[in-house]
Structures are given as C-alpha cells and as structure tokens.
Enzyme design. Structure first.
Site, PDB file in Angstrom:
ATOM      1  N   CYS A   4      22.766  11.509  -0.250  1.00  0.00           N
ATOM      2  CA  CYS A   4      23.804  11.200  -1.238  1.00  0.00           C
ATOM      3  C   CYS A   4      23.253  10.301  -2.331  1.00  0.00           C
ATOM      4  O   CYS A   4      23.733  10.340  -3.472  1.00  0.00           O
ATOM      5  CB  CYS A   4      25.032  10.574  -0.581  1.00  0.00           C
ATOM      6  N   HIS A  63      27.401   4.817   1.644  1.00  0.00           N
ATOM      7  CA  HIS A  63      27.551   6.140   1.034  1.00  0.00           C
ATOM      8  C   HIS A  63      27.662   6.002  -0.478  1.00  0.00           C
ATOM      9  O   HIS A  63      28.331   5.107  -0.991  1.00  0.00           O
ATOM     10  CB  HIS A  63      28.808   6.809   1.590  1.00  0.00           C
TER      11      HIS A  63
END
Lengths: 115, 557
Positions: B186, B491
């Site tokens: 990510c 994240h």
C-alpha cells in the site's frame, strides 16, 4: 530637554499620596535615564527579546494575532486594534522566569550605578 | 550588491500617503537618513540628536509606542497621534520611532511604501555588509533562464477525442483506477496514485515523452523505471476500471533497492524519494547538463525541484553567509509545531499563567517552525568572516524558488538511534486545501529581519517580479497520502482531488468522499500544485476521450 516644562499641570499639591506618586515617578524616570545613558537598556531589551522568543511567547502572540485577524477579516483590522487587543494577553503571559531575570538585572544595575 | 524593488506584495497606499508622496516625493524619507540607527539583528530605530529618551510632545510619556511626524518631526504617542493630525492639517504620515515603519495617523494604521523601505534598508545593508556565498547553483539561477514546464495536452499519439463518453454510468474521472495490494505494497500504491494524477507527470507520460517502445535502455535489456511507469500510465488511463497490479514496477524497484525488497511495509515517503531519484537517473542522464540538479530538465526536477536558501548569521556582528540547495520535497517536524517544547508548556501551566491554548498543530505552524531563526548551540560555532574567529551563530531556512509541485512530508516516524526505538506521532495536523507560500519565501523571511518592509533582498525579487510567466505562490492541493495505525502495521491511503471532487484510493477500492473526511484525516504527505497547474488540469480533464482499449486493444495487463 527640561521634563517639568512638558508635564501637564494636573497635580493636587495637598494630596500626600500624589506627592509620593510624583516621587516614585521621578525615581523611575531617573533609573530609566541612567539605563539608557549607560546602554544597559539596549542590553536588557535584547535579553527580553531573546527570552520571549525562546519560550515561545512570540509565537503565541503571532497565533493570537492571526486568530483575531481571522475573526475580524483581513480588511477590517488595524495595527492599533491588534495592539489594543493583544497587549493585555501578552502582558499576562510573560513567564515569571523572564520577569525575575529582568528584575534581577535591573537591581544589579541600580546597585552598581550607586543610585 | 544590488537591491531591487520587488513588485511582490505592494499594498495600495491610503489617500493620505498618496497625497504626501505627491507633495513631498521621497525627499522626506531621505531627510531621515541621518537619524536611522542600525543594529546587527536588522532592527532600525530613529535616533534624534541630543535626545536619548524620546517623549510624546503632548503628554511626555516615553513608555508607549511613539511616532515622529514626517513633516514637522514632532513626536506623539499612540494616544495623541490623532490629535496631532487634527491640529496640523496635512501631517498625516509618521514613522514608528522604535521600528522605523510608516504609519498613517488619519487611518490609524500602518501603511507601506517600497520607496521608504528602500531608503531604510539601504542604510541597514551598508552597515551590515551582507555577504552572499554563492555556489554554482546560484550562478545558474541568476542567469535568468525561465524554467517553464511545457506540459502538453493529453491529446497525444495514443488517444482520440470524442464528444461523448460511451460509458455514461461510470462517472469517475478518467485515470481513476484501483491498485491491487501485492503484499504490504500500500505504501507504493499510495504514492503511485498521487503521481499518476500529478498533472505535469501525467501529461509527460501520456504524451509519449518516455515511450517504452522507443526507450534505448529497455531495448538494451536494462532496467528502466520510467518505462514501467509508462505501462502504468497507459493502464490507468485505458478506461478499464478493474484494479490494476503494478507488478512490473514493484519488481524493478526491488532490483534497484535490494535492501527494501521484502514484503514488509515500507515508508511511503522513502519510496517516493527513491522513485523520483530513479526517474532522474534514467531520464536525466541525457538531459542533465550540469552537475547539480538545479538546471536538470528531467521530469522529476521539472515538476518537483525547488531551491532552498540557508542563512547563517553571526550573532556578534550580524554578517550573514548564504548558501542555496535544491530540494524535491520538504520534510516538516511535527513535534515542536507551536514553537515551544512540551516542557515550557507545562511550566506555563504551573506558574498560573493563562494556559497556552495549545492550539491544534497546523501546517502553517510547521512551515513557520521550518523557517524559524534557530540559534545554533555553543558547540556549533562557525568561523565568521568579518569577526575573524569562531562565533555563535543562528541559522534560518527559507524558500528561494518554489517548485511546480510542492510535496510536504510530515515527519511522523521518529527513529531514535540512541535508544534504538522508533515511534509514530499520531497527532492531528490541520492543513489547508489552498496554500499561500509567500510568507516562507526568502524575500519574506529575510525581509522580516528588517521589520515590516516591502523590499527585495539580494535579488530575491528578481525571479518573482518578472513578467506574467512568474509562478505565483498560490498552491492548491491535489493529493493527500495518509497513514493510519502503528509504525510497523499501519496502512496507507491516498485522497485525490479531481475536478473539485475528492476520491479515496485504498488499494483496489476507490470511492468518492466528502471534503470533511479528507480534512479530518491524518496526513502524512501533502501534494500541492501551483494554482495555474490545477486550473489547466481542470480544462484538460474536461475533454472526454475514447480510450485505447476501444480503438487499439491493450495487449498486456
């Protein structure tokens, strides 16, 4: 320049308290004159400036000014208004350590200048 | 050393100032020349002959703010300055004695005149003898080359323009497409989304300026990241909305940065820098005429490269030595954003003073902190040229030239080498969608040292005061990379702003979101573009295009 010439004639000669105040003011002025003449006033100003920047006071004031300008709108604020609004906040938030240091320096000066 | 008047930010004069200038011109200012007293730190006061302590001529006070009338030179305090104007017609303009700044008594406000500031600052500069140590970069900057990015339209070799988009139910702007997570990637997806939608970069690749079929490196079988990006751009803008897997790029990047070739979470910012670096290496070799990145014409530098100015000032004599360094992003400290350490914050509370309204950290706070005048420690004494020995000094950064795309990196990850620990700073940082960078430009920062002036220092105004092609300092945000969670297991998500609407790009999932969501996120990297770049991009995105997929089917991916 003779200071007494410029002083406005509003003193009540009968009031002892006023007399006392007059002497106080004169003393303050004398100290100030001595400070300026010797150049110590400049040193003290620089010291205060440095301390107020170090402890973040200056940044606090800048933020306070920004907040005020945001509230009133950029076009509606004058320098005078800012000074009027921010000065009380500024005076109130000067750290005690700075006041103490300044007082100390002035006391030392007075002693050394044999006033 | 030349000093030029800049047209940067000249506020309109009030009527009273205009009248004064009509009548007296600059003679009044110049007559004060002998009365200026200059100090090492840039301060300039008015010093009248024979008078040590200036006093108000109406009330004798010396403790208040005092102003000296430009016409009759009488001194009044802030309470009596209005009276002075009323009693003396035409005596509207005065100078603040302590600061040497213009004041209009009738408007009860500060006013500005660049001609006045020129007189004041010239006096100061002579005294200071400011020196500029210029490297090759500065020479290049001063050569007046106007670096303008010629960004071509999307209409390149690969696309056709059609009056109507056939896929009417798909209302997302072209180029918006999810990216599959290939195993903690990510960090890469987040940066890719931001770069794919950066107008100069998008235009560069889509107009075929690095065509993988024509790339010499690739034909030789060498690794070429710009080629991999070419594939990605084509895929993103193909019209296909199914999530795309940027496997080629990941593999190529691994080959370049083998130490980071793991499936562990990496730092998005680190990836960003290394990717831009690789592009420069591949692209720039042929186009980079100079050693330094200053004049490099590769897409990385054309888009992201700016110039930082660093001034080191000797606190004893005031002389300054200046150096210039290019940058492709600015990393901002989050901790001391309010200008004081947490320790002082506590001290204020104990002493009973009004609680430091520990206001929310803001981006402008961080930028202020970045451009603050920093006193270097006693162990960092530098050799002062004019003093001839090692002296304590202060350092101040400012931006000499703004890039087309400004990437601001918020330092949320703290790695302590001594304690061998790392931590993440979670505090919320407030940031604007429109950002005016002029307060952080060298001309503003240097100018502040001399009080409230409109003046160009050391040719600072040179670049900015040029014709219409000069970049403004107004920026608009186009992408935000956020990080949520802990250091090791967080994240990354990117928010993109396209045609005024916000889209959340969370790996393969894209959806439109409200502005508030973006404002409230924990920003990690902020991508701003000069407003004209955004305005141009708006127009470009308004063209509906038929994708290659329709006209010429895509062979791979």
């Amino acid at each position: 320049m003779n200071h007494s010439v410029n002083r406005s004639p509003t003193l009540d000669e009968d009031d002892a308290a006023d007399d006392f105040e007059k002497d106080e003011v004169t003393l303050r002025e004398v100290i100030n004159i001595k400070l300026v003449e010797s150049g110590e006033k400049e040193n003290l100003m620089e010291l205060v400036r440095d301390r107020l920047v170090e402890c973040g006071w200056k940044d606090e004031m800048r933020i306070a000014c920004r907040e005020h300008v945001k509230k009133k709108g950029r076009k509606d604020v004058t320098v005078d208004e800012l000074i009027r609004v921010i000065t009380p906040k500024g005076r109130a938030s000067v750290p005690d350590s700075v006041k103490a240091e300044l007082l100390n320096r002035i006391q030392n000066f007075i002693v050394s200048a044999a006033l | 050393m030349s000093a030029r008047i800049s047209f940067l930010k000249n506020p309109d004069p009030c009527n009273h100032l205009s009248d004064y200038k009509l009548r007296y011109g600059t003679d009044g200012y110049k007559s004060f020349n002998n009365l200026f007293r200059c100090f090492n730190d840039g301060r300039i006061k008015i010093k009248l002959q024979g008078i040590d302590i200036p006093r108000c001529s109406y009330c004798s006070v010396y403790q208040k703010r005092l102003y000296i009338c430009l016409i009759c030179r009488s001194i009044s305090c802030s309470s009596h300055i209005l009276l002075h104007t009323q009693l003396n017609k035409g005596h509207d303009i005065a100078i603040d004695v302590e600061r040497s700044e213009l004041y209009c008594c009738a408007c009860i406000d500060q006013v500005y005149d660049s001609e006045f500031d020129e007189v004041v600052v010239s006096k100061q500069l002579i005294g200071l003898g400011m020196s500029v140590k210029s490297g090759a970069a500065v020479v290049a900057v001063r050569s007046n080359k106007k670096r303008r990015l010629d960004s071509q339209l999307i209409i390149g070799s690969k696309f056709l323009v059609s009056p109507r988009d056939r896929r009417e139910k798909w209302t997302f702007p072209l180029g918006l497409r999810g990216l599959n997570n290939l195993g903690s990637t990510c960090f890469m997806n987040a940066v890719l989304q931001a770069l794919v939608h950066a107008p100069p970069l998008r235009n560069f690749w889509l107009s075929g300026q690095h065509n993988r079929d024509l790339c010499p490196r690739r034909t030789m079988g060498l690794l070429c990241l710009p080629c991999d990006l070419d594939v990605i751009f084509s895929a993103m803008f193909s019209g296909d909305r199914t999530p795309y897997s940027p496997a080629h790029l990941l593999y190529s990047w691994w080959q370049h940065s083998t130490n980071l070739a793991t499936y562990e979470q990496q730092d998005s910012h680190e990836f960003f820098i290394s990717l831009l670096d690789r592009i420069h290496e591949n692209e720039g070799k042929s186009k980079c005429l100079y050693q330094d990145h200053e004049e490099c014409q590769c897409i990385t530098h054309k888009a992201f490269s700016g110039l930082l100015r660093s001034d080191v000032t000797c606190t004893t004599c005031g002389s300054t030595s200046t150096t210039y360094d290019p940058f492709i992003d600015i990393s901002l400290t989050l901790d001391s954003v309010n200008g004081f350490s947490p320790a002082d914050c506590r001290k204020n509370r104990y002493s009973g003073g009004p609680s430091v309204n520990a206001t929310m950290p803001t981006l402008s706070g961080c930028l202020d902190f970045f451009t603050r005048s920093e006193k270097l420690g006693p162990d960092q004494k530098l050799n002062c040229q004019s003093c001839g020995e090692k002296r304590e000094s202060s350092k101040q950064m400012s931006i000499r030239r703004l890039p087309l795309l400004l990437c601001l990196h918020v330092k949320r990850f703290e790695h302590s080498l001594t304690r061998k620990t790392s931590r993440k700073i979670d505090s919320y940082l407030q940031y604007p969608f429109r950002l005016n960078m002029s307060p952080y430009l060298s001309s503003s920062i240097i100018g502040k040292r001399f009080g409230n002036r409109i003046f160009a220092f050391d040719g600072e105004g040179e670049y900015d005061s040029s014709s219409s092609s000069s970049p403004s300092a107004e920026f608009e945000i186009f992408a935000v990379v956020t990080h949520s969670g802990m250091l090791e297991s967080g994240h990354y998500v990117t928010y993109l702003r396209l045609k005024g609407l916000w889209y959340r790009c969370d790996d393969a999932w894209i959806n439109e979101v409200e502005e508030e969501v973006v404002r409230g996120c924990e920003c990690y990297m902020l991508f701003y573009a000069q407003e004209r770049v955004i305005q141009k991009a708006h127009k470009e995105l308004s063209y509906q295009v038929i994708s290659m997929a329709d006209a010429f089917p895509f062979a791979d991916c």
